[in-house]
Design an enzyme around this catalytic site. Structure first.
Site, PDB file in Angstrom:
ATOM      1  N   GLY A  44      36.271  43.590  45.011  1.00 11.15           N
ATOM      2  CA  GLY A  44      35.841  44.891  44.257  1.00 11.15           C
ATOM      3  C   GLY A  44      36.438  45.206  43.201  1.00 11.15           C
ATOM      4  O   GLY A  44      35.895  45.458  41.867  1.00 11.15           O
ATOM      5  N   CYS A  45      37.809  44.620  43.376  1.00 11.28           N
ATOM      6  CA  CYS A  45      38.382  44.804  42.090  1.00 11.28           C
ATOM      7  C   CYS A  45      38.218  43.665  40.603  1.00 11.28           C
ATOM      8  O   CYS A  45      38.418  44.046  39.515  1.00 11.28           O
ATOM      9  CB  CYS A  45      40.007  44.811  42.252  1.00 11.28           C
ATOM     10  N   THR A  46      37.719  42.590  41.459  1.00 14.29           N
ATOM     11  CA  THR A  46      37.636  41.420  39.867  1.00 14.29           C
ATOM     12  C   THR A  46      36.556  42.404  39.598  1.00 14.29           C
ATOM     13  O   THR A  46      36.861  41.808  38.284  1.00 14.29           O
ATOM     14  CB  THR A  46      37.464  40.685  40.588  1.00 14.29           C
ATOM     15  N   ALA A  49      37.113  45.254  37.186  1.00 20.65           N
ATOM     16  CA  ALA A  49      37.484  44.387  36.034  1.00 20.65           C
ATOM     17  C   ALA A  49      36.460  44.042  35.468  1.00 20.65           C
ATOM     18  O   ALA A  49      36.886  43.703  33.614  1.00 20.65           O
ATOM     19  CB  ALA A  49      38.889  43.979  36.075  1.00 20.65           C
TER      20      ALA A  49
END
Length: 156
Positions: A44-46, A49
């Site tokens: 999710g963070c990738t 970003a």
């Protein structure tokens, strides 16, 4: 502690992946998209970003700076940036003091375990340093487009 729309955003100084200490007040006179995320290199963070990366020029055209914040250390941030070509700064909030100031350090539950961590959140801060919009419990899909639209319609 928590923050709300219309308040002056709490200032802070954190180590950034470029080797410098960055303060929110360094960006007074520009719009700031301050996004808090749980962990480098996770799915999710990738995605989030990379969505910010792909819209980076559109934000820049609106005089908006993107700053990502997580508890990860600088070396992990740099690996994340290198792997995904991120064109904005990532800040290390290892003691989660800034996350606490913004009210995003929360009790989380995952697979029956409870632990403290970042609740994915974004704050749009106007040129005067005030919180113009807050997004809490962010769902990654379409979030960056929504933040960009808000700046275009309200802060450009």
């Amino acid at each position: 502690m928590t923050v709300t729309v219309g308040e002056v955003a709490p200032d802070f100084k954190l180590a950034a992946n470029n080797g410098e200490e960055v303060a929110l007040s360094d960006y007074k006179g520009q719009n700031v998209v301050l996004y808090f995320y749980p962990k480098d290199m996770t799915p999710g963070c990738t995605t989030e970003a990379c969505d910010f990366r792909d819209a980076h020029q559109e934000f820049a055209d609106l005089d908006a700076v993107i700053l990502g914040v997580s508890p990860d250390p600088i070396d992990k941030h740099q690996k994340f940036i290198d792997k995904h070509g991120l064109p904005f700064l990532l800040l290390a909030d290892e003691d989660h003091q800034v996350a606490e100031a913004y009210g995003v350090w929360k009790l989380k539950k995952n697979f029956g375990k409870e632990y403290m961590g970042i609740e994915r959140s974004t704050f749009t801060i106007n040129k005067d340093g005030e919180i113009a919009k807050e997004y809490r419990k962010v769902r990654v899909k379409d979030h960056v487009a929504e933040a960009l639209r808000f700046i275009k319609e309200n802060l450009a």
